[in-house]
Design a protein around this motif. Structure first.
Motif, PDB file in Angstrom:
ATOM      1  N   CYS A 123       0.828  -1.211   0.000  1.00 24.06           N
ATOM      2  CA  CYS A 123       0.000   0.000   0.000  1.00 24.06           C
ATOM      3  C   CYS A 123       0.859   1.258   0.000  1.00 24.06           C
ATOM      4  CB  CYS A 123      -0.952   0.008   1.196  1.00 24.06           C
ATOM      5  SG  CYS A 123      -0.142   0.087   2.806  1.00 24.06           S
ATOM      6  N   ARG A 124       2.175   1.080  -0.085  1.00 23.53           N
ATOM      7  CA  ARG A 124       3.106   2.208   0.001  1.00 23.53           C
ATOM      8  C   ARG A 124       3.841   2.468  -1.317  1.00 23.53           C
ATOM      9  NH1 ARG A 124       5.812   0.936   5.995  1.00 23.53           N
ATOM     10  NH2 ARG A 124       3.844   0.984   7.164  1.00 23.53           N
ATOM     11  N   ILE A 125       3.359   1.906  -2.405  1.00 25.43           N
ATOM     12  CA  ILE A 125       4.008   2.081  -3.701  1.00 25.43           C
ATOM     13  C   ILE A 125       3.936   3.559  -4.105  1.00 25.43           C
ATOM     14  CG2 ILE A 125       4.016   1.338  -6.102  1.00 25.43           C
ATOM     15  CD1 ILE A 125       4.626  -0.876  -4.053  1.00 25.43           C
ATOM     16  N   PRO A 126       5.026   4.137  -4.608  1.00 23.04           N
ATOM     17  CA  PRO A 126       5.000   5.554  -5.024  1.00 23.04           C
ATOM     18  C   PRO A 126       3.878   5.857  -6.014  1.00 23.04           C
ATOM     19  CG  PRO A 126       7.260   4.796  -4.875  1.00 23.04           C
ATOM     20  CD  PRO A 126       6.399   3.585  -4.651  1.00 23.04           C
ATOM     21  N   LEU A 127       3.304   7.050  -5.877  1.00 26.05           N
ATOM     22  CA  LEU A 127       2.140   7.444  -6.669  1.00 26.05           C
ATOM     23  C   LEU A 127       2.478   7.649  -8.146  1.00 26.05           C
ATOM     24  CD1 LEU A 127       0.190  10.094  -4.540  1.00 26.05           C
ATOM     25  CD2 LEU A 127      -0.147   7.627  -4.666  1.00 26.05           C
ATOM     26  N   PRO A 128       1.519   7.321  -9.017  1.00 28.29           N
ATOM     27  CA  PRO A 128       1.673   7.653 -10.439  1.00 28.29           C
ATOM     28  C   PRO A 128       1.050   9.020 -10.737  1.00 28.29           C
ATOM     29  CG  PRO A 128      -0.221   6.202 -10.164  1.00 28.29           C
ATOM     30  CD  PRO A 128       0.329   6.464  -8.776  1.00 28.29           C
ATOM     31  N   TRP A 129       1.854   9.921 -11.272  1.00 27.40           N
ATOM     32  CA  TRP A 129       1.368  11.268 -11.564  1.00 27.40           C
ATOM     33  C   TRP A 129       1.070  11.478 -13.058  1.00 27.40           C
ATOM     34  CZ3 TRP A 129      -0.043  14.560  -7.828  1.00 27.40           C
ATOM     35  CH2 TRP A 129       0.411  14.300  -6.534  1.00 27.40           C
ATOM     36  N   SER A 130       1.920  10.927 -13.938  1.00 30.69           N
ATOM     37  CA  SER A 130       1.741  11.147 -15.376  1.00 30.69           C
ATOM     38  C   SER A 130       2.625  10.182 -16.139  1.00 30.69           C
ATOM     39  CB  SER A 130       2.095  12.597 -15.748  1.00 30.69           C
ATOM     40  OG  SER A 130       3.454  12.860 -15.431  1.00 30.69           O
ATOM     41  N   GLY A 131       2.420  10.106 -17.445  1.00 30.19           N
ATOM     42  CA  GLY A 131       3.291   9.298 -18.288  1.00 30.19           C
ATOM     43  C   GLY A 131       2.782   7.887 -18.492  1.00 30.19           C
ATOM     44  N   GLN A 132       3.458   7.174 -19.362  1.00 32.51           N
ATOM     45  CA  GLN A 132       3.025   5.849 -19.784  1.00 32.51           C
ATOM     46  C   GLN A 132       3.817   4.707 -19.152  1.00 32.51           C
ATOM     47  OE1 GLN A 132       0.229   5.375 -21.772  1.00 32.51           O
ATOM     48  NE2 GLN A 132       0.073   7.566 -21.265  1.00 32.51           N
ATOM     49  N   GLU A 133       4.859   5.021 -18.415  1.00 31.87           N
ATOM     50  CA  GLU A 133       5.664   3.961 -17.816  1.00 31.87           C
ATOM     51  C   GLU A 133       6.283   4.478 -16.524  1.00 31.87           C
ATOM     52  OE1 GLU A 133       9.725   4.786 -20.427  1.00 31.87           O
ATOM     53  OE2 GLU A 133       8.322   3.206 -21.045  1.00 31.87           O
ATOM     54  N   PRO A 134       6.729   3.548 -15.649  1.00 33.60           N
ATOM     55  CA  PRO A 134       7.375   3.978 -14.405  1.00 33.60           C
ATOM     56  C   PRO A 134       8.562   4.893 -14.707  1.00 33.60           C
ATOM     57  CG  PRO A 134       6.902   1.613 -14.355  1.00 33.60           C
ATOM     58  CD  PRO A 134       6.629   2.093 -15.763  1.00 33.60           C
ATOM     59  N   PRO A 135       8.795   5.922 -13.874  1.00 32.47           N
ATOM     60  CA  PRO A 135       8.177   6.190 -12.572  1.00 32.47           C
ATOM     61  C   PRO A 135       6.913   7.051 -12.623  1.00 32.47           C
ATOM     62  CG  PRO A 135      10.004   7.684 -12.882  1.00 32.47           C
ATOM     63  CD  PRO A 135       9.964   6.808 -14.097  1.00 32.47           C
ATOM     64  N   TYR A 136       6.280   7.179 -13.782  1.00 35.80           N
ATOM     65  CA  TYR A 136       4.999   7.889 -13.906  1.00 35.80           C
ATOM     66  C   TYR A 136       5.031   9.291 -13.291  1.00 35.80           C
ATOM     67  CZ  TYR A 136       3.261   3.128 -14.815  1.00 35.80           C
ATOM     68  OH  TYR A 136       3.062   1.856 -15.309  1.00 35.80           O
ATOM     69  N   GLY A 137       6.097  10.002 -13.511  1.00 37.85           N
ATOM     70  CA  GLY A 137       6.170  11.378 -13.024  1.00 37.85           C
ATOM     71  C   GLY A 137       6.418  11.519 -11.546  1.00 37.85           C
ATOM     72  N   PHE A 138       6.699  10.401 -10.850  1.00 37.53           N
ATOM     73  CA  PHE A 138       6.965  10.462  -9.407  1.00 37.53           C
ATOM     74  C   PHE A 138       8.186  11.323  -9.114  1.00 37.53           C
ATOM     75  CE2 PHE A 138       9.237   8.555  -5.727  1.00 37.53           C
ATOM     76  CZ  PHE A 138       8.330   8.892  -4.732  1.00 37.53           C
ATOM     77  N   GLY A 139       9.183  11.245  -9.987  1.00 32.87           N
ATOM     78  CA  GLY A 139      10.394  12.024  -9.810  1.00 32.87           C
ATOM     79  C   GLY A 139      11.325  11.779 -10.975  1.00 32.87           C
ATOM     80  N   PRO A 140      12.462  12.445 -10.975  1.00 31.71           N
ATOM     81  CA  PRO A 140      13.382  12.313 -12.106  1.00 31.71           C
ATOM     82  C   PRO A 140      14.179  11.020 -12.122  1.00 31.71           C
ATOM     83  CG  PRO A 140      14.222  13.899 -10.507  1.00 31.71           C
ATOM     84  CD  PRO A 140      12.849  13.533 -10.053  1.00 31.71           C
ATOM     85  N   GLY A 141      14.098  10.231 -11.056  1.00 30.15           N
ATOM     86  CA  GLY A 141      14.828   8.970 -11.002  1.00 30.15           C
ATOM     87  C   GLY A 141      13.898   7.786 -10.953  1.00 30.15           C
ATOM     88  N   GLY A 142      14.314   6.736 -10.260  1.00 29.14           N
ATOM     89  CA  GLY A 142      13.483   5.548 -10.100  1.00 29.14           C
ATOM     90  C   GLY A 142      12.555   5.687  -8.907  1.00 29.14           C
ATOM     91  N   THR A 143      12.154   4.574  -8.310  1.00 28.19           N
ATOM     92  CA  THR A 143      11.275   4.577  -7.135  1.00 28.19           C
ATOM     93  C   THR A 143      11.784   3.558  -6.126  1.00 28.19           C
ATOM     94  OG1 THR A 143       9.800   2.968  -8.217  1.00 28.19           O
ATOM     95  CG2 THR A 143       9.211   5.300  -8.389  1.00 28.19           C
ATOM     96  N   TRP A 144      11.642   3.885  -4.852  1.00 28.06           N
ATOM     97  CA  TRP A 144      12.203   3.031  -3.800  1.00 28.06           C
ATOM     98  C   TRP A 144      11.498   1.684  -3.714  1.00 28.06           C
ATOM     99  CZ3 TRP A 144       9.718   1.678   0.946  1.00 28.06           C
ATOM    100  CH2 TRP A 144       8.474   2.274   1.141  1.00 28.06           C
ATOM    101  N   LEU A 145      10.244   1.626  -4.138  1.00 28.99           N
ATOM    102  CA  LEU A 145       9.536   0.369  -4.355  1.00 28.99           C
ATOM    103  C   LEU A 145       9.068   0.373  -5.806  1.00 28.99           C
ATOM    104  CD1 LEU A 145       7.306  -0.027  -1.132  1.00 28.99           C
ATOM    105  CD2 LEU A 145       9.212  -1.515  -1.814  1.00 28.99           C
ATOM    106  N   PRO A 146       9.104  -0.762  -6.490  1.00 32.56           N
ATOM    107  CA  PRO A 146       8.743  -0.771  -7.912  1.00 32.56           C
ATOM    108  C   PRO A 146       7.255  -0.541  -8.132  1.00 32.56           C
ATOM    109  CG  PRO A 146       9.155  -3.009  -7.129  1.00 32.56           C
ATOM    110  CD  PRO A 146       9.567  -2.089  -6.015  1.00 32.56           C
TER     111      PRO A 146
END
Length: 535
Positions: free
Chosen positions: A405-428
């Motif tokens: 339930c703690r997966i980083p939020l998707p903000w935009s885009g078609q693939e991870p990280p979905y606009g969460f940030g300029p890098g990856g995500t601490w959980l996939p």
């Protein structure tokens, strides 16, 4: 109509918060799990600047306040709930100026800010605990005890950690210390006067910075039963909130809460306390929100209620009756960072959308966990190698699946990280979340995001919605599996059944979790749906 929050909303309530009985009485408060909300620096972990940059999303959503999970200096053994310095921001999340900027930016948008305080335990790396390990004479702020059995080789009692395994860990000189959570989270001894003095000082520090209140972690846990008696059986974590336990919900916690209420009341601007309290009954929970204690307490009985109309009605009635007995509002919640998301728990998005409208129609305050406005499901297929929940590594405690339930939020885009940030995500993030992003759902009248936006706009516009001071809730006869209640000028219908249901139309439909058919006299309610009606 378009709802826009501005700073004038903060000024509209009187300085003591008594307009309409206090802003918190019907507030919708959005929980920000900071690690997973928005990342500004590309390290894959959400941070305070990321939250600040995304505040317009919360303003457009229409919430009244945000609650931030811990961002203090911490080894992160339990997602920041192991605090090493209560007055400093962990570099993972920014610095103190970022916290100050966030509070000011939120206030400029008409949003109040609530922060976590963690008083039951510290980090094992807190200066107090480091001193306790180095010198037995410095241990009185924690619960150190000699062991039992030959050579003191057994724990002092049979208490179990909420995360599984014994609630005691032995140190090099043979003594044991208590930790109701992870070994990295030693429990504080609230009988020691320095503990109370320290937390009063910590609260003043953040109140002076401008926060609007505190969510009190484990608000039921600071006081332990005299003598720390054995419980006599295992699987103790399953009893939390259902049966009395000698380490939780002891009467002595209430004097601590009273002292905090006096502190909160000494500040202008209606600062509030919110208790994360697990109690065996609704009546015991109501004790935490008596007039001289906390302003709110999470209603975990509602969160734990199954998808069953009769069970929901029982919990709603009992919750309203218990809080009414002490003159407090009821606080409703469906999801948070510690439980399976309600879309998955209930079994479908349709049920999750219906439950959200039901919750937002009830009198009192409501909490929205980040991502539920997007209809996010629980991520249940994370590989063991990426899990970070400490409960996952221990047995017989929580299910150890809180990462889902703690997966980083998707903000935009078609693939991870979905606009969460300029890098990856601490959980996939899942590969199929593109359609669930904020950008993808914005403007789609059928999306869950637009459903939440419309619901919060109507909740503010209709005087019979939300406010516990606008009048009570009246149940009307409804078929088995359905609920029908009215509030002043408003009605709510829930069809909890898997088939359509025809009923007399109670009024004019203004919002529904699924399309409804009505000729003005009768209505066909879709399966597993909730509809709001203007009378």
């Amino acid at each position: 109509m378009t709802h826009e929050l501005t700073a004038s909303r903060l000024a509209s309530a009187s300085s003591d918060g008594t307009a309409n009985g206090g802003w918190w009485r019907d507030a919708v408060i959005y929980q920000v799990y900071v690690r997973s909300f928005a990342d500004s620096d590309g390290d894959g972990v959400g941070d305070l600047r990321g939250v600040r940059e995304r505040l317009p999303h919360l303003a457009r959503l229409g919430v009244d306040a945000l609650w931030l999970t811990p961002f203090y200096v911490s080894p992160q053994a339990d997602g920041g709930y192991d605090v090493a310095d209560y007055r400093a921001v962990d570099p993972l999340f920014g610095d103190l100026s970022d916290a100050d900027d966030l509070v000011r930016a939120a206030h400029a948008l008409g949003l109040r800010v609530i922060v976590d305080v963690v008083p039951n335990h510290t980090s094992a790396r807190h200066p107090w605990f480091r001193a306790a390990l180095a010198d037995p004479a410095a241990r009185a702020r924690y619960h150190f005890r000699p062991g039992r059995g030959p050579g003191g080789a057994l724990p002092p009692n049979d208490w179990e950690s909420v995360f599984g395994g014994p609630a005691w860990t032995r140190v090099e000189d043979g003594q044991w210390y208590l930790h109701l959570f992870a070994p990295e989270q030693p429990d504080l001894n609230w009988d020691h006067p320095e503990v109370a003095e320290e937390f009063a000082s910590v609260m003043r520090f953040w109140l002076d910075l401008g926060v609007d209140g505190f969510r009190v972690d484990v608000a039921h846990g600071m006081v332990k039963a005299a003598g720390m008696p054995d419980i006599g059986h295992g699987a103790q974590a399953t009893l939390i909130g259902t049966q009395p336990l000698p380490f939780f919900d002891q009467d002595g916690v209430h004097e601590i809460h009273r002292s905090w209420r006096r502190l909160l009341d000494s500040y202008e601007g209606a600062r509030i306390g919110v208790a994360e309290a697990w109690a065996p009954t609704s009546e015991r929970l109501a004790l935490y929100v008596r007039p001289d204690e906390m302003h709110q307490a999470f209603n975990f009985r509602f969160l734990n209620c199954p998808w069953d109309a009769a069970a929901m009605r029982t919990v709603i009635d009992e919750s309203l009756a218990a809080t009414a007995s002490v003159g407090a509002p009821t606080t409703w919640v469906l999801s948070n960072h510690d439980v399976v998301r309600h879309r998955t728990r209930f079994g479908s998005l349709a049920r999750a959308r219906a439950a959200a409208l039901l919750m937002l129609a009830l009198p009192g305050s409501a909490y929205v966990y980040q991502g539920e406005e997007l209809g996010l499901p629980e991520v249940v297929d994370l590989p063991d190698s990426v899990r970070q929940d400490p409960a996952f590594r221990r047995s017989a405690g929580q299910e150890g699946l809180r990462d889902g339930c703690r997966i980083p939020l998707p903000w935009s885009g078609q693939e991870p990280p979905y606009g969460f940030g300029p890098g990856g995500t601490w959980l996939p993030q899942p590969a199929d979340w593109a359609e669930l992003s904020v950008a993808a759902q914005t403007g789609d009248p059928h999306s869950t995001l637009e459903l939440y936006r419309a619901a919060l706009e109507l909740r503010r516009a209709l005087p019979g919605l939300g406010s516990p001071d606008a009048g009570g809730l009246t149940w009307l006869p409804a078929p088995e599996g359905a609920l029908l209640f009215t509030r002043p000028g408003f009605a709510c219908t829930l069809n909890g059944r898997p088939a359509p249901l025809e009923l007399p139309a109670p009024g004019r439909p203004v919002l529904s979790s699924a399309p409804v058919e009505t000729d003005g006299r009768t209505v066909v309610l879709p399966p597993e749906s909730c509809t709001w009606w203007a009378l």
